[in-house]
Each structure stands twice: as C-alpha cells, then as structure tokens.
Write a protein that holds these residues in place. Structure first.
Motif, PDB file in Angstrom:
ATOM      1  N   ILE A 346       0.570   1.672 -31.795  1.00  0.00           N
ATOM      2  CA  ILE A 346       0.488   3.072 -32.208  1.00  0.00           C
ATOM      3  C   ILE A 346       0.151   3.941 -31.003  1.00  0.00           C
ATOM      4  O   ILE A 346      -0.817   3.687 -30.291  1.00  0.00           O
ATOM      5  N   ASP A 347       0.978   4.924 -30.772  1.00  0.00           N
ATOM      6  CA  ASP A 347       0.776   5.839 -29.649  1.00  0.00           C
ATOM      7  C   ASP A 347       0.731   7.264 -30.156  1.00  0.00           C
ATOM      8  O   ASP A 347       1.133   7.553 -31.285  1.00  0.00           O
ATOM      9  N   HIS A 348       0.224   8.135 -29.293  1.00  0.00           N
ATOM     10  CA  HIS A 348       0.230   9.549 -29.620  1.00  0.00           C
ATOM     11  C   HIS A 348       1.118  10.237 -28.588  1.00  0.00           C
ATOM     12  O   HIS A 348       0.791  10.287 -27.403  1.00  0.00           O
ATOM     13  N   VAL A 349       2.287  10.684 -29.017  1.00  0.00           N
ATOM     14  CA  VAL A 349       3.269  11.251 -28.096  1.00  0.00           C
ATOM     15  C   VAL A 349       3.594  12.681 -28.514  1.00  0.00           C
ATOM     16  O   VAL A 349       3.965  12.923 -29.664  1.00  0.00           O
ATOM     17  N   ASN A 350       3.441  13.607 -27.574  1.00  0.00           N
ATOM     18  CA  ASN A 350       3.726  15.030 -27.834  1.00  0.00           C
ATOM     19  C   ASN A 350       3.067  15.538 -29.120  1.00  0.00           C
ATOM     20  O   ASN A 350       3.717  16.160 -29.957  1.00  0.00           O
ATOM     21  N   GLY A 351       1.785  15.204 -29.280  1.00  0.00           N
ATOM     22  CA  GLY A 351       1.043  15.708 -30.438  1.00  0.00           C
ATOM     23  C   GLY A 351       1.346  14.997 -31.736  1.00  0.00           C
ATOM     24  O   GLY A 351       0.915  15.429 -32.797  1.00  0.00           O
ATOM     25  N   LYS A 352       2.109  13.879 -31.659  1.00  0.00           N
ATOM     26  CA  LYS A 352       2.462  13.173 -32.897  1.00  0.00           C
ATOM     27  C   LYS A 352       2.137  11.684 -32.791  1.00  0.00           C
ATOM     28  O   LYS A 352       2.295  11.098 -31.726  1.00  0.00           O
ATOM     29  N   ASP A 353       1.721  11.084 -33.929  1.00  0.00           N
ATOM     30  CA  ASP A 353       1.532   9.638 -33.959  1.00  0.00           C
ATOM     31  C   ASP A 353       2.900   8.956 -34.025  1.00  0.00           C
ATOM     32  O   ASP A 353       3.769   9.381 -34.784  1.00  0.00           O
ATOM     33  N   VAL A 354       3.052   7.905 -33.226  1.00  0.00           N
ATOM     34  CA  VAL A 354       4.281   7.115 -33.288  1.00  0.00           C
ATOM     35  C   VAL A 354       3.903   5.654 -33.508  1.00  0.00           C
ATOM     36  O   VAL A 354       3.107   5.095 -32.763  1.00  0.00           O
ATOM     37  N   MET A 355       4.448   5.074 -34.562  1.00  0.00           N
ATOM     38  CA  MET A 355       4.159   3.670 -34.836  1.00  0.00           C
ATOM     39  C   MET A 355       5.386   2.810 -34.558  1.00  0.00           C
ATOM     40  O   MET A 355       6.431   2.980 -35.176  1.00  0.00           O
ATOM     41  N   THR A 356       5.245   1.895 -33.582  1.00  0.00           N
ATOM     42  CA  THR A 356       6.332   0.973 -33.265  1.00  0.00           C
ATOM     43  C   THR A 356       6.013  -0.381 -33.894  1.00  0.00           C
ATOM     44  O   THR A 356       4.942  -0.930 -33.667  1.00  0.00           O
ATOM     45  N   LEU A 357       6.940  -0.874 -34.684  1.00  0.00           N
ATOM     46  CA  LEU A 357       6.738  -2.162 -35.350  1.00  0.00           C
ATOM     47  C   LEU A 357       7.708  -3.194 -34.767  1.00  0.00           C
ATOM     48  O   LEU A 357       8.917  -3.080 -34.934  1.00  0.00           O
ATOM     49  N   SER A 358       7.144  -4.175 -34.041  1.00  0.00           N
ATOM     50  CA  SER A 358       7.980  -5.257 -33.509  1.00  0.00           C
ATOM     51  C   SER A 358       7.922  -6.439 -34.453  1.00  0.00           C
ATOM     52  O   SER A 358       6.865  -6.770 -34.961  1.00  0.00           O
ATOM     53  N   PHE A 359       9.081  -7.049 -34.690  1.00  0.00           N
ATOM     54  CA  PHE A 359       9.117  -8.217 -35.583  1.00  0.00           C
ATOM     55  C   PHE A 359      10.166  -9.192 -35.070  1.00  0.00           C
ATOM     56  O   PHE A 359      11.106  -8.799 -34.384  1.00  0.00           O
ATOM     57  N   GLU A 360       9.971 -10.465 -35.398  1.00  0.00           N
ATOM     58  CA  GLU A 360      10.906 -11.490 -34.937  1.00  0.00           C
ATOM     59  C   GLU A 360      12.019 -11.681 -35.957  1.00  0.00           C
ATOM     60  O   GLU A 360      11.765 -11.738 -37.161  1.00  0.00           O
ATOM     61  N   THR A 361      13.253 -11.777 -35.438  1.00  0.00           N
ATOM     62  CA  THR A 361      14.382 -12.012 -36.351  1.00  0.00           C
ATOM     63  C   THR A 361      15.050 -13.338 -36.021  1.00  0.00           C
ATOM     64  O   THR A 361      15.050 -13.770 -34.876  1.00  0.00           O
ATOM     65  N   SER A 362      15.601 -13.974 -37.027  1.00  0.00           N
ATOM     66  CA  SER A 362      16.256 -15.263 -36.806  1.00  0.00           C
ATOM     67  C   SER A 362      17.524 -15.058 -35.977  1.00  0.00           C
ATOM     68  O   SER A 362      18.119 -13.982 -36.000  1.00  0.00           O
ATOM     69  N   PRO A 363      17.948 -16.103 -35.222  1.00  0.00           N
ATOM     70  CA  PRO A 363      19.068 -15.956 -34.269  1.00  0.00           C
ATOM     71  C   PRO A 363      20.368 -15.462 -34.920  1.00  0.00           C
ATOM     72  O   PRO A 363      21.163 -14.775 -34.281  1.00  0.00           O
ATOM     73  N   ASP A 364      20.586 -15.798 -36.206  1.00  0.00           N
ATOM     74  CA  ASP A 364      21.844 -15.402 -36.850  1.00  0.00           C
ATOM     75  C   ASP A 364      21.797 -13.993 -37.464  1.00  0.00           C
ATOM     76  O   ASP A 364      22.789 -13.507 -37.973  1.00  0.00           O
ATOM     77  N   ALA A 365      20.640 -13.349 -37.391  1.00  0.00           N
ATOM     78  CA  ALA A 365      20.529 -12.021 -38.008  1.00  0.00           C
ATOM     79  C   ALA A 365      20.995 -10.918 -37.055  1.00  0.00           C
ATOM     80  O   ALA A 365      20.816 -11.016 -35.836  1.00  0.00           O
ATOM     81  N   GLY A 394       9.799 -16.351 -31.497  1.00  0.00           N
ATOM     82  CA  GLY A 394       8.917 -16.924 -30.480  1.00  0.00           C
ATOM     83  C   GLY A 394       8.509 -15.948 -29.398  1.00  0.00           C
ATOM     84  O   GLY A 394       7.755 -16.275 -28.492  1.00  0.00           O
ATOM     85  N   GLU A 395       9.021 -14.704 -29.469  1.00  0.00           N
ATOM     86  CA  GLU A 395       8.744 -13.736 -28.409  1.00  0.00           C
ATOM     87  C   GLU A 395       7.365 -13.085 -28.545  1.00  0.00           C
ATOM     88  O   GLU A 395       6.729 -12.735 -27.560  1.00  0.00           O
ATOM     89  N   LEU A 396       6.902 -12.937 -29.783  1.00  0.00           N
ATOM     90  CA  LEU A 396       5.583 -12.318 -29.985  1.00  0.00           C
ATOM     91  C   LEU A 396       4.483 -13.359 -29.764  1.00  0.00           C
ATOM     92  O   LEU A 396       4.701 -14.542 -29.987  1.00  0.00           O
ATOM     93  N   PRO A 397       3.303 -12.907 -29.301  1.00  0.00           N
ATOM     94  CA  PRO A 397       2.244 -13.865 -28.965  1.00  0.00           C
ATOM     95  C   PRO A 397       1.726 -14.645 -30.175  1.00  0.00           C
ATOM     96  O   PRO A 397       1.548 -14.082 -31.251  1.00  0.00           O
ATOM     97  N   ARG A 398       1.506 -15.977 -29.996  1.00  0.00           N
ATOM     98  CA  ARG A 398       0.824 -16.808 -30.989  1.00  0.00           C
ATOM     99  C   ARG A 398      -0.589 -17.005 -30.459  1.00  0.00           C
ATOM    100  O   ARG A 398      -0.815 -16.960 -29.264  1.00  0.00           O
ATOM    101  N   SER A 399      -1.495 -17.286 -31.352  1.00  0.00           N
ATOM    102  CA  SER A 399      -2.851 -17.471 -30.883  1.00  0.00           C
ATOM    103  C   SER A 399      -3.545 -18.515 -31.718  1.00  0.00           C
ATOM    104  O   SER A 399      -3.248 -18.695 -32.887  1.00  0.00           O
ATOM    105  N   GLU A 400      -4.500 -19.246 -31.108  1.00  0.00           N
ATOM    106  CA  GLU A 400      -5.287 -20.199 -31.869  1.00  0.00           C
ATOM    107  C   GLU A 400      -6.407 -19.464 -32.590  1.00  0.00           C
ATOM    108  O   GLU A 400      -7.051 -19.993 -33.466  1.00  0.00           O
ATOM    109  N   LYS A 401      -6.692 -18.264 -32.159  1.00  0.00           N
ATOM    110  CA  LYS A 401      -7.715 -17.463 -32.818  1.00  0.00           C
ATOM    111  C   LYS A 401      -7.018 -16.467 -33.735  1.00  0.00           C
ATOM    112  O   LYS A 401      -5.812 -16.441 -33.880  1.00  0.00           O
TER     113      LYS A 401
END
Ligand code: ZN
Length: 411
Positions: A346-365, A394-401
């Motif tokens: 979530i960023d604040h750009v030019n006086g506005k909130d911007v929410m970027t949602l990254s998600f993983e997609t399967s190779p055939d999508a 697999g691009e987004l971070p995995r964590s043991e915590k």
C-alpha cells in the motif's frame, strides 16, 4: 452463548483468588468490583476487558496469582512490539494444558499408534512444547524436531515413518513443495496435519492437503491462554470445537466492545475458568471469528468457532474501506488459476492510497485475464479498486514463520 452455572462458579472462584493475591493485576483492576455480586450475564458483561498492553505493563510477573513455590514454568509471548509478556504456570496448569491438547489430537482422530512430527519451535514459546505435552499425554510417539533444517526433517520423516505433521501453514507448504520437488512422496507416511498459529486460506489448505495427501486440522490457542490446544476442528466440518469447560469465549465488536450475538463476526474475548498461575478475565485476543450456532454433525457437545479470519489489528483502511487479510484470500480463491500466495503493497501516491495486490498464477493461466478477474472480484466483494500484479508460482516469499503479507508504506 450465555455463561452456565458451572462456568459462573469457576469464574467467581478464580476472580476472587486473583483479586486477593497482592500484586496481581486484578488486585488493582477489580479493587472496586464486588466479585460475589457478579450473578447475571449482564453483571459479567459489565466487567472491563483485559488488554494485552496491561499484561505488558505488569512485566515480568504481575499476572502471577499464586506464590512462587507453586509456579513450575514460565512461557513468553513473542515480543514483536517491545516488552514481551511472561505467563507463569502451576503444575496443575501444565497438566490441564496437556489434557486439553491431548483432547485436540483425539478430536482429530490421532491415536497412540501415531508418530507425531513436531516442527514448531521449542523454548520460551508455547508452541513446540505444547504439541509435545499433548502427544505424550495421549500416548503417541513425539518426534520433537523443532523448526528448520528441511533435509533433516524429511530424512526423519521417512526413517521414522511420521504419520502426523504439526506445523505452521507456511512451513507445511514449504515441506509439501520440497517433497514434491524431490519426488519422495511414496516414502512419506503422513496421514494428518495439525496446523496452528496463523490465518490461512482454502487454496493453501488444498495445496498442502493434495500435495501431501493428508487431512488437515486447525488448532487454536494463544500463549496468554495456555498456548495452542484450546480448540480444534473435527473431521466433519471446518469450524473448531473449543473447550468450554476450561475457557469462556465471547465475540465482541472490536470498535465498540459490545458483545455480539452468536453467528456474528468479531473479536474473540476469552476468560479462563481454571487457570491458577495466570488467570485472565475478558482478555481481548484480537483474533477475528464467530461462534457457530449450529450443532456439529459429529455430535460433540463442545461449542464451535469458525476459522480465524484475521486479526483485528491487521485490519487496514485503504481509501476509507476496512480490509482484513481473510477477505483478500476469499477473493483470490474465487478466481481460477490463482494460487493462495499473495502480497499486498500500500502506497500513498499523489494524495491517494494505492493498493497493489501481487498473487501467484499457475503456468497455464493467462496473466491478463486473471488480473482482470481479480480486480473485478475485489471491486465487487470488498468495494475497492486495486492494482493487480500476476507473478509466477514460487515468486513470492515463503517463510517458516508467520508470513508477512501486507506491506504498508504510507506511514
Ligand atoms: Zn464436530
């Protein structure tokens, strides 16, 4: 859900003891409260909540309610934001916790024949040791691995023929992916997974369950109230049974503090009925769920709460809209080709909130199609326009915590 007579009696007895113990948090907090006069539901609901910050304020041992010679152990909650909280346990508390945890394993259909592979951490944490206590109480074989060292985990799992895996959802996923990658699935004997301590979505559940070929159970708990083991789901349905002979559970509106009717979603508030070393009354957990009013088809008399959908403090406000992590997962699971892994920026750009949602997609999508579908679903279900970003598996971070999925750059 109203307090019954037994619960009332246990509560009053426990409150009186805590109030009478000099130096205990409640000796001050309840100074002007006549505990014997708490007779009705209304009386009880007029008692003040106990906040986590109050437990921090009396660090280290201000919630101890019995003399030192009765304390056999302490645990500590994670001090991610400053002072940790120390929870003292009597011998009876430790036994009660083991009993409750063993009941969780039984509810999940785990027996003495099982070999229980325990990956949560040991030490001041309540995690690993709780899984172990319950396992030994039940009479199953505990394999006390602790976290990390994936090579060794998998080797032991194969050599000892572990049948139950206890882990956080992220670590279970990491192990599942590793087993798949190494092609050793036929050497793994796991049948069930007992997964604790963080909110996790259906997609992640499906992936762990199908990649490992196991049944999954959610275990609930928090260090302040014994630790993990105060509730678990049965094999019939998703909601978790909780042990109302040891805790009394309320759901409140996190903003107003009003007790909500059964079935409505809000914050879980817990009172301990039998705890000696560190009793807590009307303790705000900040976990979000609801009491499930319907009886479970399994026939168990223990009441149920739904899966935890998030933390009331994880609630983020973007362009004036309240968002819980659980809602994000609920949106993602409706879109084909999208995995359970996501990250929010979530960023604040030019006086506005911007929410970027990254998600993983399967190779055939198709990335553009999934991005459009996620944006549309988010707008419909949450009422917010987002910037979608489709990335490879697999691009987004995995964590043991616990996964840190929301990054707020506004403040
Ligand atoms: Zn049930």
């Amino acid at each position: 859900m109203q307090l019954n007579d037994t619960q009332f009696n246990l509560l009053r007895r426990s409150m009186k003891r805590a109030k009478a113990y000099e130096g205990n948090l409640y000796s001050k907090k309840y100074k002007d409260i006549d505990v014997d006069g708490i007779r009705t539901q209304e009386d009880f609901e007029s008692l003040p909540f106990t906040e986590k910050s109050e437990l921090r304020d009396v660090y280290p041992l201000g919630i101890q309610a019995v003399p030192d010679e009765q304390i056999v152990r302490v645990h500590s909650s994670s001090g991610t934001t400053g002072t940790p909280i120390i929870i003292p346990y009597t011998k009876q508390d430790v036994e009660d916790w083991a009993f409750l945890f063993a009941r969780c394993y039984e509810m999940a259909g785990i027996t003495k024949e099982d070999r229980v592979h325990i990956t949560p951490g040991y030490g001041l944490w309540t995690a690993g040791i709780g899984f172990q206590l319950g396992c030994e109480k039940l009479g199953a074989m505990a394999i006390p691995m602790g976290p990390g060292n994936t090579n060794k985990q998998l080797q032991m799992m194969m050599d000892l023929g572990s049948t139950v895996i206890c882990a956080t959802s992220s670590y279970a996923l990491l192990l599942a992916e590793e087993i798949e990658k190494r092609g050793i699935k036929d050497k793994i004997k796991l049948k069930k997974g007992v997964i604790g301590s963080e909110r996790w979505g259906d997609k992640m559940r499906q992936r762990i369950s199908s990649e490992l070929g196991i049944e999954l159970y959610d275990i609930y708990g928090l260090t302040e109230i014994y630790g993990p083991g105060i509730g678990v789901n049965c094999s019939r349905e998703e909601p978790m049974h909780y042990w109302d002979d040891f805790i009394y559970l309320e759901i409140i509106d996190p903003e107003t503090g009003r007790v909500l009717p059964d079935g409505e979603t809000g914050e879980i508030v817990i009172s301990t009925l039998r705890k000696e070393g560190a009793p807590l009354f009307r303790y705000r957990t900040h976990d979000l769920s609801r009491i499930v009013p319907e009886k479970c088809p399994c026939g168990s008399p223990f009441p149920r709460i739904d899966r935890i959908i998030g933390r009331s403090d994880d609630m983020i406000k973007v362009k004036g809209v309240n968002i819980y992590p659980g809602q994000i997962e609920d949106v993602l699971k409706t879109v084909d080709g999208v995995s359970s892994e996501y990250q929010v920026l979530i960023d604040h750009v030019n006086g506005k909130d911007v929410m970027t949602l990254s998600f993983e997609t399967s190779p055939d999508a198709d990335k553009t199609l999934t991005e459009n579908a996620v944006t549309a679903a988010f707008k419909t279900k949450v009422g917010l326009t987002i910037v979608p970003k489709s990335v490879d598996m697999g691009e987004l971070p995995r964590s043991e915590k616990k996964s840190k999925r929301i990054i707020d750059n506004r403040f």
